[in-house]
Motif scaffolding. Structure first.
Motif, PDB file in Angstrom:
ATOM      1  N   GLN A 130     -16.810   4.366  -1.386  1.00 19.28           N
ATOM      2  CA  GLN A 130     -16.561   4.915  -2.497  1.00 19.28           C
ATOM      3  C   GLN A 130     -17.730   4.502  -3.745  1.00 19.28           C
ATOM      4  O   GLN A 130     -18.489   4.666  -3.953  1.00 19.28           O
ATOM      5  CB  GLN A 130     -15.651   4.063  -3.554  1.00 19.28           C
ATOM      6  CG  GLN A 130     -14.161   5.275  -2.650  1.00 19.28           C
ATOM      7  CD  GLN A 130     -13.655   4.868  -4.128  1.00 19.28           C
ATOM      8  OE1 GLN A 130     -12.877   3.789  -4.342  1.00 19.28           O
ATOM      9  NE2 GLN A 130     -12.097   5.552  -4.227  1.00 19.28           N
TER      10      GLN A 130
ATOM     11  N   ILE B 174     -15.207   0.593  -9.870  1.00 18.06           N
ATOM     12  CA  ILE B 174     -14.040   1.159  -8.454  1.00 18.06           C
ATOM     13  C   ILE B 174     -12.962   0.406  -8.550  1.00 18.06           C
ATOM     14  O   ILE B 174     -13.301  -0.742  -9.254  1.00 18.06           O
ATOM     15  CB  ILE B 174     -14.732   0.950  -7.276  1.00 18.06           C
ATOM     16  CG1 ILE B 174     -15.841   2.018  -6.966  1.00 18.06           C
ATOM     17  CG2 ILE B 174     -12.877   2.247  -6.673  1.00 18.06           C
ATOM     18  CD1 ILE B 174     -16.053   1.818  -5.734  1.00 18.06           C
ATOM     19  N   TRP B 175     -11.504   0.795  -9.027  1.00 18.80           N
ATOM     20  CA  TRP B 175     -10.469   0.301  -9.449  1.00 18.80           C
ATOM     21  C   TRP B 175     -10.247  -0.588  -8.071  1.00 18.80           C
ATOM     22  O   TRP B 175     -10.975  -0.291  -7.596  1.00 18.80           O
ATOM     23  CB  TRP B 175      -9.238   1.077  -9.687  1.00 18.80           C
ATOM     24  CG  TRP B 175      -9.285   1.701 -10.920  1.00 18.80           C
ATOM     25  CD1 TRP B 175      -9.452   3.386 -11.564  1.00 18.80           C
ATOM     26  CD2 TRP B 175      -9.876   1.026 -12.179  1.00 18.80           C
ATOM     27  NE1 TRP B 175      -9.250   3.072 -12.437  1.00 18.80           N
ATOM     28  CE2 TRP B 175      -9.672   1.438 -12.987  1.00 18.80           C
ATOM     29  CE3 TRP B 175     -10.032  -0.167 -12.571  1.00 18.80           C
ATOM     30  CZ2 TRP B 175      -9.542   2.003 -14.070  1.00 18.80           C
ATOM     31  CZ3 TRP B 175     -10.097  -0.853 -13.741  1.00 18.80           C
ATOM     32  CH2 TRP B 175     -10.130   0.302 -14.689  1.00 18.80           C
TER      33      TRP B 175
ATOM     34  N   GLY C  91      -8.205   0.031  -5.470  1.00 18.44           N
ATOM     35  CA  GLY C  91      -7.322   0.665  -4.334  1.00 18.44           C
ATOM     36  C   GLY C  91      -6.385   0.275  -3.348  1.00 18.44           C
ATOM     37  O   GLY C  91      -6.469   0.754  -2.323  1.00 18.44           O
TER      38      GLY C  91
ATOM     39  N   GLU D 101      -8.253   2.739  -0.231  1.00 17.41           N
ATOM     40  CA  GLU D 101      -8.990   3.939   0.567  1.00 17.41           C
ATOM     41  C   GLU D 101     -10.120   3.794   1.403  1.00 17.41           C
ATOM     42  O   GLU D 101     -10.726   2.566   0.861  1.00 17.41           O
ATOM     43  CB  GLU D 101      -8.638   4.354  -1.006  1.00 17.41           C
ATOM     44  CG  GLU D 101      -7.460   4.646  -1.099  1.00 17.41           C
ATOM     45  CD  GLU D 101      -6.811   5.509  -0.667  1.00 17.41           C
ATOM     46  OE1 GLU D 101      -6.488   6.059   0.349  1.00 17.41           O
ATOM     47  OE2 GLU D 101      -4.868   5.540  -1.004  1.00 17.41           O
TER      48      GLU D 101
ATOM     49  N   ASP E 246       1.602  -0.566  -4.706  1.00 16.88           N
ATOM     50  CA  ASP E 246       0.127  -0.109  -5.650  1.00 16.88           C
ATOM     51  C   ASP E 246      -0.353  -1.059  -6.108  1.00 16.88           C
ATOM     52  O   ASP E 246       0.309  -1.670  -7.229  1.00 16.88           O
ATOM     53  CB  ASP E 246       0.228   0.949  -6.137  1.00 16.88           C
ATOM     54  CG  ASP E 246      -0.996   1.689  -6.618  1.00 16.88           C
ATOM     55  OD1 ASP E 246      -1.722   0.604  -6.995  1.00 16.88           O
ATOM     56  OD2 ASP E 246      -1.579   2.815  -6.159  1.00 16.88           O
TER      57      ASP E 246
ATOM     58  N   ASP F 293      -2.677  -1.045  -8.011  1.00 18.20           N
ATOM     59  CA  ASP F 293      -3.521  -0.727  -9.459  1.00 18.20           C
ATOM     60  C   ASP F 293      -2.493  -0.319 -10.216  1.00 18.20           C
ATOM     61  O   ASP F 293      -2.654  -0.684 -11.987  1.00 18.20           O
ATOM     62  CB  ASP F 293      -4.674   0.377  -9.341  1.00 18.20           C
ATOM     63  CG  ASP F 293      -5.933   0.551  -8.350  1.00 18.20           C
ATOM     64  OD1 ASP F 293      -6.147  -0.342  -8.380  1.00 18.20           O
ATOM     65  OD2 ASP F 293      -6.673   1.155  -7.541  1.00 18.20           O
TER      66      ASP F 293
ATOM     67  N   GLN G 179      -7.468  10.979  -4.746  1.00 20.10           N
ATOM     68  CA  GLN G 179      -7.248  10.090  -4.321  1.00 20.10           C
ATOM     69  C   GLN G 179      -8.597   8.958  -5.467  1.00 20.10           C
ATOM     70  O   GLN G 179      -8.806   7.918  -5.556  1.00 20.10           O
ATOM     71  CB  GLN G 179      -7.019   9.174  -3.044  1.00 20.10           C
ATOM     72  CG  GLN G 179      -6.569   6.872  -3.496  1.00 20.10           C
ATOM     73  CD  GLN G 179      -6.096   7.141  -3.323  1.00 20.10           C
ATOM     74  OE1 GLN G 179      -4.549   8.069  -3.802  1.00 20.10           O
ATOM     75  NE2 GLN G 179      -5.819   6.647  -4.880  1.00 20.10           N
ATOM     76  N   ASN G 180      -9.631   9.745  -4.702  1.00 21.29           N
ATOM     77  CA  ASN G 180     -11.571   9.036  -4.838  1.00 21.29           C
ATOM     78  C   ASN G 180     -11.475   9.516  -6.739  1.00 21.29           C
ATOM     79  O   ASN G 180     -11.599   8.483  -7.126  1.00 21.29           O
ATOM     80  CB  ASN G 180     -12.670  10.628  -4.346  1.00 21.29           C
ATOM     81  CG  ASN G 180     -14.140   9.375  -4.449  1.00 21.29           C
ATOM     82  OD1 ASN G 180     -14.040   8.837  -4.105  1.00 21.29           O
ATOM     83  ND2 ASN G 180     -14.713  10.461  -4.863  1.00 21.29           N
TER      84      ASN G 180
ATOM     85  N   ASN H 261      -9.446   6.413  -8.405  1.00 22.52           N
ATOM     86  CA  ASN H 261     -10.226   5.368  -7.898  1.00 22.52           C
ATOM     87  C   ASN H 261     -11.276   4.960  -9.014  1.00 22.52           C
ATOM     88  O   ASN H 261     -12.360   3.702  -8.879  1.00 22.52           O
ATOM     89  CB  ASN H 261     -10.309   5.116  -6.705  1.00 22.52           C
ATOM     90  CG  ASN H 261      -9.063   5.128  -5.404  1.00 22.52           C
ATOM     91  OD1 ASN H 261      -7.808   4.981  -6.304  1.00 22.52           O
ATOM     92  ND2 ASN H 261      -9.523   4.409  -4.376  1.00 22.52           N
TER      93      ASN H 261
END
Length: 323
Positions: free
Chosen positions: A41, A108-109, A111, A187, A204, A206, A281-282, A285
């Motif tokens: 990412q 970005i988180w 993930g 991810e 998860d 996050d 998912q992208n 995230n």
């Protein structure tokens, strides 16, 4: 005569304006080096900014210097780049070592997730107590987040679990061979594992940390030297605007065709099903939160790591963030 005078006045006003337009448009863009990762990412948002010309829109030209996270952070420290993608925990370590870093915009988180076999009996992360789990190295952000989650459940990631440290590919192999009960994974690997029908997400990161601290953990942000931030506020604004625009494009789903064109190269996604799931998912995230309440949530996560001895104490964590 009056009409002629009015026309001349209008002409005097318009001519300089017309001449100024092309001159301004032709001004050279300020080129800046930003260290980031080529894949995943981080590589995706860098490529998207370049493709959509979101940097030139704000008067800068970003020259992405591709390297791993550790090298990227050191690139700012050594003056090789103006800015770098980095984890907030990395910024804490840099500040402690004498490099005064400021974080200017989100990326970005985390993930990350704890992934288990689909038929595994575990219902929560706590059920893995005493079991072998595949984890990343202690110095990584992924390990840091796993330790914080354990702490918040009154567990110790090092004492209450049998950690088997490994890199991404080796972790997946450990799970496939049944040598560990769960792995810490990110991810798009998690999506591919789940889509195989053999595995599921147990926890998860996050979601778990947002429930505890009020925001997901930030895996990647853009860091700059404090001196640069103070001397070049217009540059800070331009960089954060370029990244902010890119994240808005992603969140609005306006990058679908671009994502498909980069799915194999950046995420190793091949089938239509993988690409569709990866796109979803992208979108989830990429981080689109910033501001005082967000900073406090991230500070609590960092403070938890400090109390575990995973991060050094640098005093007031509020100094890290640029509003």
């Amino acid at each position: 005569m009056k009409t002629k005078r009015d026309f001349l006045r209008l002409l005097i006003f318009l001519v300089p304006s017309c001449l100024a337009g092309p001159a301004l448009a032709g001004q050279a863009l300020q080129t800046i080096n930003i260290a980031t990762s080529a894949a995943g990412q981080s590589g995706y948002i860098a490529a998207l900014i370049e493709n959509k010309k979101l940097d030139t829109k704000h008067g800068i030209k970003i020259n992405n210097m591709m390297m791993d996270f550790t090298e990227a952070a050191n690139a700012v420290k050594l003056g090789r780049t103006t800015a770098s993608s980095m984890q907030p925990s990395t910024a804490v370590n840099l500040v402690k070592s004498g490099t005064d870093i400021r974080l200017i915009t989100p990326q970005i988180w985390s993930g990350n997730s704890w992934v288990v076999r689909k038929d595994a009996p575990y219902k929560s992360f706590g059920d893995l107590k005493g079991k072998k789990i595949g984890n990343f190295a202690r110095v990584t952000g992924a390990y840091f987040f796993s330790a914080v989650i354990a702490k918040e459940q009154k567990l110790n990631i090092e004492k209450d679990f049998q950690n088997v440290p490994a890199e991404t590919g080796a972790l997946i192999a450990l799970l496939e061979r049944g040598e560990v009960e769960a792995i810490n994974m990110f991810e798009p690997h998690t999506t591919r594992l789940v889509m195989s029908g053999k595995y599921r997400v147990l926890t998860d990161f996050d979601i778990e940390l947002e429930n505890i601290f009020g925001a997901p953990p930030l895996k990647s942000t853009v860091g700059m030297l404090k001196e640069t931030v103070e001397k070049q506020p217009a540059l800070v604004k331009a960089i954060r605007s370029a990244y902010g625009d890119a994240i808005q494009v992603i969140k609005a789903g306006q990058d679908e065709e671009f994502f498909k064109s980069k799915a194999k190269e950046l995420f190793n996604l091949s089938t239509p099903e993988e690409i569709t799931a990866g796109l979803k998912q992208n979108k989830a995230n990429f981080a689109d939160k910033w501001g005082e309440s967000f900073f406090q949530s991230q500070n609590k996560i960092l403070q938890s790591g400090i109390s575990l001895g995973l991060l050094p104490n640098i005093g007031d964590l509020n100094n890290l963030w640029i509003k």
